[in-house]
Design an enzyme around this catalytic site. Structure first.
Site, PDB file in Angstrom:
ATOM      1  CB  CYS A  59       3.402  -0.908  11.111  1.00  0.00           C
ATOM      2  SG  CYS A  59       2.668  -0.576   9.500  1.00  0.00           S
TER       3      CYS A  59
ATOM      4  CB  ALA B 259      -0.926   0.008   1.212  1.00  0.00           C
TER       5      ALA B 259
END
Length: 362
Positions: free
Chosen positions: A193, A177
């Site tokens: 993340c 992405a």
């Protein structure tokens, strides 16, 4: 440049507009299952034809996705506020890694292919995706690099693209992405993340920063102004998508690409009896009213109005088996109380910095 494997068929590319996460997951699952079915059919007298490599590109309506190991985690309060105001959705997915955001302004690319057929180890495959993004950014005057963490960075604390791949029997799903002109405020609601101190970045933000830091005018400044005026346009995003597709095709050894339509993918699903529901069977939504859902294709099962408290999560092994769940390597158990039915309607993260050949792919 990677030497193409000449026996490979063209990369079949499905370009989708802004879409629901679950719809893209279903289409991806049909193609993913088709590859797995081919592998399984090799042991029978009438194997199916080997499918070509596929690639789905799209962007999603605002959604926060959690990795497989976070299936029991309660979303942070800022995310809950967005859910309660119908501004975002949330999904617990089969990928590895931790929470991230997908939304408009991203270019998402999901290759579905057999790594062995392309002569790629998992480590090298991740590098292929990263390298494709780095090459695209370089064309637009943005210097990017990789670190020990998966993804693409413009500074050690600024991440511009995320990598998340799911592998099963060497068949890949999910992918990369790239933030083009994504509204970065969405990321500030989470620790993206799971990396503290890291700021999510975008192509637009990088150009704005370059322009702010430019002391003189000149051609470079004029160029930056021109880029910023085009970045949110459909024509520009189409070009970036084409460049990402080209980079991935080159990296996996395909000499050409060919388009494929949604109807063709759905026809493949009908021909081989692949509904695509497996692609979203782990997809759990927490909607604005606080209800949890387990999506399966076009059906959504509401798993319960009340989430089991964390202190009640410890269950006997026999209880887990009674829930008809899979083992820990396939997904976390669903721990909800009630169950009613409604109609309706991205990848262990690989952090290796080096390919199995012994060096970085840059």
């Amino acid at each position: 440049m990677k030497t193409p494997i000449r026996t490979l068929p063209p990369l079949r590319v499905l370009n989708l507009p802004l879409s629901d996460y679950s719809r893209v997951s279903k289409l991806q699952s049909i193609l993913f299952k088709l590859h797995l079915l081919y592998k399984s059919s090799q042991s029978v007298s009438t194997p199916i034809p080997q499918p070509p490599p596929y690639l789905i590109t799209s962007s999603f309506h605002p959604i926060y996705t959690f990795g497989r190991r976070e299936a029991t985690r309660t979303p942070p309060e800022p995310v809950l506020n967005l859910l309660s105001s119908n501004k975002a959705a949330i999904a617990y997915t089969p990928r590895g890694g931790q929470v991230t955001f997908h939304g408009p302004g991203q270019v998402v690319a999901y290759p579905i292919l057999d790594l062995k057929r392309h002569g790629l180890s998992p480590r090298c495959y991740v590098r292929v995706l990263e390298k494709a993004v780095i090459r695209v950014l370089k064309k637009w005057g943005i210097t990017a690099f990789t670190t020990e963490e998966a993804g693409v960075w413009v500074k050690n604390d600024r991440k511009i693209a995320s990598i998340g791949v799911n592998l099963r029997r060497w068949v890949s799903s999910h992918g990369v992405a790239l933030n083009v002109d994504t509204d970065l405020e969405w990321f500030k609601k989470i620790v993206a993340c799971g990396l503290d101190g890291v700021e999510m970045w975008s192509m637009k933000k990088e150009w704005e920063t370059q322009l702010e830091n430019r002391e003189g005018g000149g051609k470079i400044t004029e160029s930056l102004v021109g880029l910023l005026s085009k970045v949110d346009g459909k024509v520009f995003k189409k070009r970036v998508i084409e460049e990402v597709v080209s980079g991935i095709a080159d990296g996996i050894g395909c000499e050409s690409t060919q388009p494929i339509t949604v109807e063709e993918v759905e026809e493949l699903g009908k021909e081989y009896e692949l509904s695509g529901e497996d692609g979203v069977e782990w997809l759990k939504y927490w909607d604005a009213s606080g209800l949890y859902y387990r999506a399966k294709g076009d059906n959504i099962e509401m798993e319960g109005e009340e989430r089991v408290p964390d202190d009640q999560m410890k269950m006997e092994e026999s209880d887990l088996k009674d829930q008809n769940d899979t083992g820990p390597d396939e997904g976390a158990p669903l721990l909800f109380k009630a169950k009613r039915h409604y109609k309706g309607t991205e990848n262990p993260i690989l952090n290796d910095s080096y390919c199995s050949t012994g060096g970085p792919v840059l």
